[in-house]
Design a protein around this motif. Structure first.
Motif, PDB file in Angstrom:
ATOM      1  N   GLY A  20     -12.265  32.800  21.367  1.00 27.96           N
ATOM      2  CA  GLY A  20     -13.545  33.163  21.984  1.00 27.96           C
ATOM      3  C   GLY A  20     -13.488  33.211  23.500  1.00 27.96           C
ATOM      4  O   GLY A  20     -14.519  33.137  24.164  1.00 27.96           O
ATOM      5  N   THR A  23     -15.332  36.238  24.934  1.00 27.45           N
ATOM      6  CA  THR A  23     -16.775  36.089  24.695  1.00 27.45           C
ATOM      7  C   THR A  23     -17.367  35.081  25.687  1.00 27.45           C
ATOM      8  O   THR A  23     -18.451  35.302  26.223  1.00 27.45           O
ATOM      9  CB  THR A  23     -17.025  35.652  23.230  1.00 27.45           C
ATOM     10  OG1 THR A  23     -16.268  36.519  22.383  1.00 27.45           O
ATOM     11  CG2 THR A  23     -18.483  35.738  22.860  1.00 27.45           C
ATOM     12  N   LYS A  27     -20.186  35.937  28.514  1.00 23.89           N
ATOM     13  CA  LYS A  27     -21.423  35.150  28.614  1.00 23.89           C
ATOM     14  C   LYS A  27     -21.609  34.660  30.050  1.00 23.89           C
ATOM     15  O   LYS A  27     -22.722  34.705  30.590  1.00 23.89           O
ATOM     16  CB  LYS A  27     -21.361  33.983  27.622  1.00 23.89           C
ATOM     17  CG  LYS A  27     -22.570  33.108  27.608  1.00 23.89           C
ATOM     18  CD  LYS A  27     -23.097  32.896  26.196  1.00 23.89           C
ATOM     19  CE  LYS A  27     -24.426  32.177  26.087  1.00 23.89           C
ATOM     20  NZ  LYS A  27     -25.282  32.116  27.212  1.00 23.89           N
ATOM     21  N   THR A 145     -11.079  26.217  19.658  1.00 19.10           N
ATOM     22  CA  THR A 145     -11.711  26.610  18.392  1.00 19.10           C
ATOM     23  C   THR A 145     -10.707  26.346  17.278  1.00 19.10           C
ATOM     24  O   THR A 145      -9.505  26.599  17.463  1.00 19.10           O
ATOM     25  CB  THR A 145     -12.082  28.118  18.454  1.00 19.10           C
ATOM     26  OG1 THR A 145     -12.901  28.325  19.588  1.00 19.10           O
ATOM     27  CG2 THR A 145     -12.811  28.583  17.207  1.00 19.10           C
ATOM     28  N   THR A 149     -10.997  29.167  11.943  1.00 23.05           N
ATOM     29  CA  THR A 149     -11.948  30.111  12.540  1.00 23.05           C
ATOM     30  C   THR A 149     -11.188  31.200  13.292  1.00 23.05           C
ATOM     31  O   THR A 149     -11.495  32.393  13.197  1.00 23.05           O
ATOM     32  CB  THR A 149     -12.908  29.364  13.511  1.00 23.05           C
ATOM     33  OG1 THR A 149     -13.427  28.240  12.834  1.00 23.05           O
ATOM     34  CG2 THR A 149     -14.005  30.249  14.019  1.00 23.05           C
ATOM     35  N   ARG A 153     -11.322  35.170  12.311  1.00 23.76           N
ATOM     36  CA  ARG A 153     -11.756  36.174  13.295  1.00 23.76           C
ATOM     37  C   ARG A 153     -10.670  37.212  13.534  1.00 23.76           C
ATOM     38  O   ARG A 153     -10.928  38.390  13.688  1.00 23.76           O
ATOM     39  CB  ARG A 153     -12.077  35.498  14.632  1.00 23.76           C
ATOM     40  CG  ARG A 153     -13.380  34.738  14.621  1.00 23.76           C
ATOM     41  CD  ARG A 153     -13.544  34.097  15.976  1.00 23.76           C
ATOM     42  NE  ARG A 153     -14.696  33.231  16.050  1.00 23.76           N
ATOM     43  CZ  ARG A 153     -14.917  32.401  17.050  1.00 23.76           C
ATOM     44  NH1 ARG A 153     -14.056  32.316  18.039  1.00 23.76           N
ATOM     45  NH2 ARG A 153     -15.987  31.656  17.068  1.00 23.76           N
ATOM     46  N   ARG A 198     -16.036  25.191  20.468  1.00 22.31           N
ATOM     47  CA  ARG A 198     -16.916  26.223  19.882  1.00 22.31           C
ATOM     48  C   ARG A 198     -17.196  27.401  20.819  1.00 22.31           C
ATOM     49  O   ARG A 198     -18.110  28.176  20.603  1.00 22.31           O
ATOM     50  CB  ARG A 198     -18.242  25.625  19.399  1.00 22.31           C
ATOM     51  CG  ARG A 198     -18.110  24.420  18.455  1.00 22.31           C
ATOM     52  CD  ARG A 198     -19.459  23.885  18.046  1.00 22.31           C
ATOM     53  NE  ARG A 198     -20.352  23.619  19.145  1.00 22.31           N
ATOM     54  CZ  ARG A 198     -20.245  22.552  19.972  1.00 22.31           C
ATOM     55  NH1 ARG A 198     -19.258  21.673  19.816  1.00 22.31           N
ATOM     56  NH2 ARG A 198     -21.114  22.381  20.936  1.00 22.31           N
ATOM     57  N   ALA A 200     -18.334  30.309  23.125  1.00 19.93           N
ATOM     58  CA  ALA A 200     -19.600  30.753  23.723  1.00 19.93           C
ATOM     59  C   ALA A 200     -20.818  30.119  23.064  1.00 19.93           C
ATOM     60  O   ALA A 200     -21.915  30.138  23.633  1.00 19.93           O
ATOM     61  CB  ALA A 200     -19.695  32.268  23.655  1.00 19.93           C
ATOM     62  N   ASP A 201     -20.630  29.564  21.839  1.00 25.05           N
ATOM     63  CA  ASP A 201     -21.759  28.882  21.179  1.00 25.05           C
ATOM     64  C   ASP A 201     -22.134  27.618  21.939  1.00 25.05           C
ATOM     65  O   ASP A 201     -23.235  27.103  21.791  1.00 25.05           O
ATOM     66  CB  ASP A 201     -21.369  28.473  19.748  1.00 25.05           C
ATOM     67  CG  ASP A 201     -21.346  29.685  18.835  1.00 25.05           C
ATOM     68  OD1 ASP A 201     -21.883  30.726  19.245  1.00 25.05           O
ATOM     69  OD2 ASP A 201     -20.772  29.576  17.728  1.00 25.05           O
ATOM     70  N   ASN A 202     -21.197  27.133  22.707  1.00 27.01           N
ATOM     71  CA  ASN A 202     -21.424  25.875  23.426  1.00 27.01           C
ATOM     72  C   ASN A 202     -22.189  26.162  24.728  1.00 27.01           C
ATOM     73  O   ASN A 202     -21.634  26.200  25.821  1.00 27.01           O
ATOM     74  CB  ASN A 202     -20.068  25.232  23.717  1.00 27.01           C
ATOM     75  CG  ASN A 202     -20.199  23.818  24.213  1.00 27.01           C
ATOM     76  OD1 ASN A 202     -21.218  23.446  24.763  1.00 27.01           O
ATOM     77  ND2 ASN A 202     -19.158  23.036  24.002  1.00 27.01           N
ATOM     78  N   SER A 203     -23.485  26.364  24.561  1.00 27.23           N
ATOM     79  CA  SER A 203     -24.262  26.804  25.727  1.00 27.23           C
ATOM     80  C   SER A 203     -24.353  25.726  26.808  1.00 27.23           C
ATOM     81  O   SER A 203     -24.498  26.059  27.989  1.00 27.23           O
ATOM     82  CB  SER A 203     -25.651  27.278  25.305  1.00 27.23           C
ATOM     83  OG  SER A 203     -26.246  26.305  24.496  1.00 27.23           O
TER      84      SER A 203
END
Ligand SMILES: Nc1ncnc2c1ncn2[C@@H]1O[C@H](COP(=O)(O)OP(=O)(O)O)[C@@H](O)[C@H]1O
Ligand SMILES: Nc1ccn([C@@H]2O[C@H](COP(=O)(O)O)[C@@H](O)[C@H]2O)c(=O)n1
Length: 436
Positions: A20, A23, A27, A145, A149, A153, A198, A200-203
């Protein structure tokens, strides 16, 4: 063209394939776009894939079958990556040859120009592997990650985007991708300043990083206001003559000219000094402070600017610069932009303006108004002279002999429409020779 006055902030983003990384970078750039003064424009993201070493036809066939190790450090041109990052850190524009993942090769003639920016984000599986590259980063992020996963991906990405079959994907994964991740990528996690689980999910992590960049950009802007170097323009040419007298005429004590290899710049500081620099060397420095303003005058036309001033020992120093074009603007636009600033500090006249009343004494004594001619007139003048040509018209005051014409045109003349001018002169000279 304005560019960052202080060293850019270089961020490295490493992590396994499909962890990621891109990504996360997207972001970060997107979040920066939400900022008021378009700070995202001051960020460039570069992917490691463009730094693959070129492959032979045979190697490409193997890669197409999933039988070539694309994840091993030797696959990358680390020297090129190092010099590219160093150039960017030194405020230079770099040219990156685009790589096509599907064909396993660089795309002929397709380059991305990256102009100086405040923040550079370099992402790739092995960006922390090479010690001298690793040492360049101001901040190191590792996107963490889990392997399942990443594999899931990768299967989807390679099938959908790269048109590969499952056998190819799993084959290369088992033989090369997984072992290389464990041997070369994972061990570099320890160098990271921030590990992002995680992606980009890890804001929370991304927000913290964006805030950090934002703080850096703000600090950079504040420094730019105070910085001596605030405006920069890229130049094609720079030349200088030193005359032994304050007035026109007199012998030339020294003549120097310089063609750009992309590193020549004109900089106007907020402390009202004008510099011509090459890399970090200063070629010319003029004080345009109000107290000395009357001693600097100049003229401009098209993409060329000529300034005169009297030096301490009553010599006259004349220097000329020709502005380079950028992707978005012509050299003449850059010249106009520079003149806009300079006019606040010294007397400048447009060479095409007929009105001569505003021309300062130093100007009128140096440039003979009758000799200011248009390019077609100048060509006629050049061709009408058989032996010796006096080219006082633009920025040159010495007689030029025909046999030296080529050298002269190529090396010395700073002319507003220089390339067109030279080719037109050549064409005319050739046709004249044929007629004879
Ligand atoms: N947090 C995420 N959730 C779901 N899918 C993601 C996430 N991050 C990345 N992806 C997807 O995984 C694939 C690889 O992501 P990418 O950011 O290109 O990884 P890398 O640059 O590390 O190879 C892409 O298809 C992307 O859309
Ligand atoms: N032509 C290519 C070149 C590289 N790869 C794979 O990409 C991975 C690294 O890129 P990420 O964006 O995932 O970091 C690496 O595992 C290479 O095997 C490829 O499939 N095709």
């Amino acid at each position: 063209m304005s560019s960052p006055p202080v060293k850019p902030f270089l961020i490295g983003v490493a992590g396994g394939p499909c962890s990621g990384k891109s990504t996360v970078c997207e972001k970060i750039v997107k979040d920066l776009e939400c900022l008021t003064d378009n700070q995202a424009n001051r960020v460039a993201v570069i992917a490691l894939e463009h730094f693959y070493r070129p492959k032979s036809a045979e190697q490409r066939v193997l890669a197409t079958r999933g039988d070539w190790n694309l994840d091993h450090p030797v696959a990358f041109d680390d020297e090129l990556l190092f010099t590219t990052l160093q150039d960017l850190l030194n405020g230079k524009t770099v040219r990156i040859n685009r790589y096509d993942v599907r064909t396993f090769s660089h795309i002929d003639g397709e380059y991305e120009n990256i102009e100086p920016v405040d923040v550079i984000i370099m992402e790739g599986i092995l960006v922390f592997y090479f010690p001298q590259i690793r040492d360049l980063f101001n901040m190191k992020l590792f996107v963490d990650t889990d392997a399942d996963t990443r594999l899931a991906r990768r299967v989807l990405r390679d099938m959908k985007l790269h048109g590969r079959n499952l056998e190819h994907i799993l084959n290369s994964y088992t033989n090369y991708v997984k072992p290389a991740f464990e041997d070369f990528c994972l061990p570099t996690k320890k160098y990271a300043d921030v590990i992002i689980p995680r992606g980009a999910d890890n804001s929370v992590a991304v927000d913290l990083i964006v805030q950090h960049i934002k703080d850096f950009l703000k600090q950079n802007t504040d420094m730019a206001v105070q910085s001596p170097l605030t405006q920069h323009w890229s130049l094609i040419r720079y030349s200088v003559d030193i005359h032994n007298s304050a007035n026109s005429g007199g012998t030339i004590l020294q003549r120097q000219f310089d063609r750009s290899d992309g590193q020549l710049r004109l900089s106007l500081t907020s402390t009202q000094q004008l510099f011509v620099t090459r890399d970090n060397d200063i070629e010319e420095c003029i004080d345009l402070w109000p107290t000395v303003i009357s001693s600097v005058t100049g003229t401009y036309v098209g993409d060329a600017l000529l300034l005169y001033y009297i030096t301490g020992n009553r010599c006259r120093r004349e220097f000329r610069v020709q502005f380079a074009s950028s992707d978005t603007q012509k050299g003449s636009d850059h010249c106009e932009n520079c003149v806009k600033y300079l006019k606040k500090l010294c007397k400048l006249t447009n060479m095409n303006d007929n009105e001569t009343s505003g021309v300062e004494q130093t100007m009128s004594t140096t440039i003979d108004a009758n000799s200011i001619v248009s390019t077609p007139d100048m060509i006629k003048l050049l061709l009408s002279q058989q032996q010796t040509i006096k080219l006082s018209s633009y920025y040159y005051s010495e007689p030029i002999h025909n046999e030296n014409m080529t050298e002269f045109l190529e090396k010395y003349l700073i002319e507003p429409t220089f390339p067109d001018f030279v080719s037109t002169v050549y064409a005319m000279l050739e046709s004249m020779a044929k007629k004879k």
